[in-house]
Design an enzyme around this catalytic site. Structure first.
Site, PDB file in Angstrom:
ATOM      1  N   GLU A  58       0.962  -1.191   0.031  1.00 50.19           N
ATOM      2  CA  GLU A  58       0.137  -0.091   0.006  1.00 50.19           C
ATOM      3  C   GLU A  58       0.902   1.130  -0.237  1.00 50.19           C
ATOM      4  OE1 GLU A  58      -2.111   0.796   3.572  1.00 50.19           O
ATOM      5  OE2 GLU A  58      -3.576   2.294   2.325  1.00 50.19           O
ATOM      6  N   ARG A  73       6.490 -12.887   9.535  1.00 47.82           N
ATOM      7  CA  ARG A  73       7.214 -11.471   9.343  1.00 47.82           C
ATOM      8  C   ARG A  73       8.490 -11.309   9.961  1.00 47.82           C
ATOM      9  NH1 ARG A  73       4.286  -6.575   9.764  1.00 47.82           N
ATOM     10  NH2 ARG A  73       2.296  -6.692   9.489  1.00 47.82           N
ATOM     11  N   LYS A 129       4.733   0.342  10.027  1.00 51.30           N
ATOM     12  CA  LYS A 129       4.703   1.462   9.331  1.00 51.30           C
ATOM     13  C   LYS A 129       4.045   2.623  10.018  1.00 51.30           C
ATOM     14  CE  LYS A 129       3.930  -0.037   4.507  1.00 51.30           C
ATOM     15  NZ  LYS A 129       3.144   0.130   3.291  1.00 51.30           N
TER      16      LYS A 129
END
Length: 571
Positions: A43, A274, A284
């Site tokens: 994104e 992750r 983020k």
RNA sequence: UGUCCCAUGGUGUAAUGGUAGCACACCUGAUUUUGGUUCAGCUUGCCUAGGUUCGAAUCCUGGUGGGACAACCA
């Protein structure tokens, strides 16, 4: 083992990660006609970090290894959070890592197709417009252990939903006033099946489609379908999407009922763990907070775990690849010791970095028996790991700078450096013996005195004499000033993983950046290029910061040499 | 009183029914004109209890522990 089996044992066999095993099996079975297609779907709402590098190496790596294609797709379904600034930086960082995408796509490219699909779901009685508030919908959703309740709008007439859906996109409907929900199962044990919201109204211009759309699809509705439209075969993401997979499959099932011409084709989602790193944060949201609150100098601050941060710090693409390679892909959520990352960059830079001299905290050393005005050019090997890198010359004279911490008046036995009466070697030059020092009124050392032994110049027979310590130095006359920025590995003083609810900002290490302004470096560095890496003798690896101006050389310390860290960091 | 995922030295990761290996970290020694590098070596491990099997880290069951899921974020 049986003799004659040497061939196999000599080959370094690298085991496949579990995704590669799946891909090879799919290939062997001829799934999707042997096609391999992946995608990297960020994104555009922030800069890429080292965790994304792991995903990038997976997505692009699989395509590369198995002759497939990997596309870059911006998952831009929420215009409020997204911006073109991020699109540009993402593309730059991927290319810096050495990858090239097949095509660039945007989820927003599919807004019309997604809309049409949503309309079809409504017509099939599989979606409806809900006019309740977010709170009401949340309340009816139940909890993981309790089933949800039906919305009063769940069985409204299809025609009504259809016309309201149209209105959602014309601007007549306020944000939050209504949403489109898929009609699945409010009692499902998987929360994502409890009539998930698939469209909502957002009155914010989109960075690509402007104000054409007012109704925007949600992630779950857009992602799988985008994969499908593009022909993705292996949709690889991180573990938190495991619970979304059934819904991913549900939408694709629905899509496939209308597309018999696609035959057996179907994208599958796979998940890996992750990346968590000690002493830093990776989300983020938190990284954005650091930037917005001015706690760092920007997304590319060398303390940031962003790709551009590491680049600025002096990390190479090779070192990042090697690191990702070492940590592997599994389904276990662990935290990797940042020491492994540091090892990867030392390993790479040790082979590549040119050795030069610098003094970070200078104190004057006067060789009392060296002729005044004399200058000798000493040869300095550029890289002992690589002879082909040659050598350069460095000027030697009567007055030098050495590192303040390399001198001690009353030294303990284990101190191998300069102390009265002890011989040390000045690298590439002479063996010298300290004779004393001068102090100012506060007791600080202002000058150190030593006598050199003319017979011990590097290369001469006498230079073979054994001395314990070797010091780096620069000539007072022939060195140039520089600024050095030291970045502590302990960006967070504690590992934030240990402190669940603590505000991570409280863990920020106030000493994570130290700026040294009195440094001296040898003349050789006068015309260096930005981001070029060097090893300052015994001080670690440094690179030339992009902030550097013609009048001021600025260096970032990429990482210290292995053992000197604590000694230097504690100062 | 849910569903799903996971559990191998301090950390991360291999071994897919057949001698638990690798890397980092740590420590020791050798070499070294960087207290770097390199080389040699040492220490530390299959969450637990059963079951299947000639044989289980691996397959099955029960425990225990950790994680994900209840955004009109992705």
């Amino acid at each position: 083992m049986v003799e004659g089996n040497n061939q196999n044992t000599e080959e370094v066999k690298k085991s496949l990660n579990f995704i590669e095993v799946i891909v090879e099996k799919d290939l062997a079975e001829g799934k999707n006609n042997g096609k391999i297609q992946t995608r990297f779907p960020p994104e555009p709402n922030g800069y890429l970090h080292i965790g994304h590098a792991k995903a990038i190496c997976m997505d692009f790596g699989i395509a590369q290894k198995y002759g497939g294609v990997c596309n870059l797709r911006f998952d831009d379904t929420n215009p409020v959070k997204e911006d073109v600034e991020y699109v540009d930086s993402i593309m730059e960082d991927i290319q810096w890592l050495g990858y090239q995408w097949g095509n660039v796509y945007y989820a927003s490219d599919y807004f019309q197709q997604l809309w049409d699909f949503a309309v079809r779901l409504i017509k099939d009685g599989k979606a409806y417009i809900d006019e309740q508030s977010a709170e009401e919908i949340a309340k009816q959703k139940g909890t993981p252990t309790e089933p949800g309740k039906h919305s009063p709008f769940r069985d409204r007439p299809i025609e009504e939903s259809l016309s309201l859906f149209e209105k959602m996109n014309t601007g007549e409907i306020a944000e939050g006033a209504m949403v489109l929900r898929a009609k699945i199962d409010m009692a499902a044990s998987n929360m994502h099946f409890r009539d998930p919201i698939i469209y909502r109204v957002i009155n914010h211009p989109h960075h690509r489609t402007g104000t054409i759309w007012k109704a925007y699809p949600m992630y779950d509705f857009a992602h799988g379908e985008s994969d499908y439209f593009e022909g993705v075969t292996h949709s690889i993401c991180t573990l938190e999407f495991v619970v979304h997979r059934p819904l991913y499959d549900w939408f694709i099932d629905e899509l496939k009922t209308q597309r018999p011409e696609d035959g057996e084709y179907r994208p599958h989602q796979y998940e890996f763990n992750r990346l968590g790193l000690t002493y830093t944060v990776m989300s983020k949201r938190k990284l954005l907070q650091l930037v917005q609150e001015g706690l760092v100098r920007g997304w590319d601050d060398p303390r940031m775990p962003t790709i551009c941060g590491y680049r600025r710090r002096g990390y190479t693409p090779t070192s990042i690849h090697n690191f990702i390679d070492k940590i592997g892909y599994t389904k276990y959520d662990g935290t990797i010791d940042v020491a492994l990352l540091e090892h990867s960059i030392r390993e790479d830079l040790n082979a590549k970095a040119k050795r030069v001299s610098a003094v970070l905290d200078p104190v004057k050393l006067i060789l009392t028996n060296y002729p005044e005005g004399q200058v000798e050019m000493m040869e300095a090997i550029n890289n002992p790991e690589d002879e082909s890198m040659g050598s350069h010359e460095i000027a030697f004279s009567r007055e030098l700078f050495i590192e303040r911490e390399d001198f001690m008046e009353d030294a303990p036995k284990k101190f191998f450096r300069m102390t009265p009466g002890q011989e040390v070697r000045l690298k590439n030059a002479y063996i010298v013996k300290c004779t004393g020092c001068k102090k100012d009124e506060n007791g600080n050392i202002s000058e150190i005195y030593a006598e050199y032994d003319p017979a011990t110049r590097s290369g001469m027979p006498e230079s073979d004499r054994k001395v314990k310590g070797t010091l780096h130095w620069v000539s007072v006359e022939h060195s140039i000033p520089a600024e050095v920025r030291l970045y502590d590995r302990l960006f967070m003083v504690e590992n934030p993983g240990d402190e669940k609810d603590k505000d991570f900002r409280e863990l920020l290490n106030p000493d994570s950046l130290k700026i040294l302004t009195n440094c001296r470096v040898e003349k050789e560095l006068e015309n260096v290029k930005v981001l070029d890496s060097f090893q300052f003798q015994r001080l670690g690896y440094f690179n030339v910061d992009p902030d550097t101006t013609p009048s001021k050389l600025v260096f970032n310390r990429t990482v210290p040499l292995k053992d000197s860290w604590s000694k230097i960091a504690n100062k």
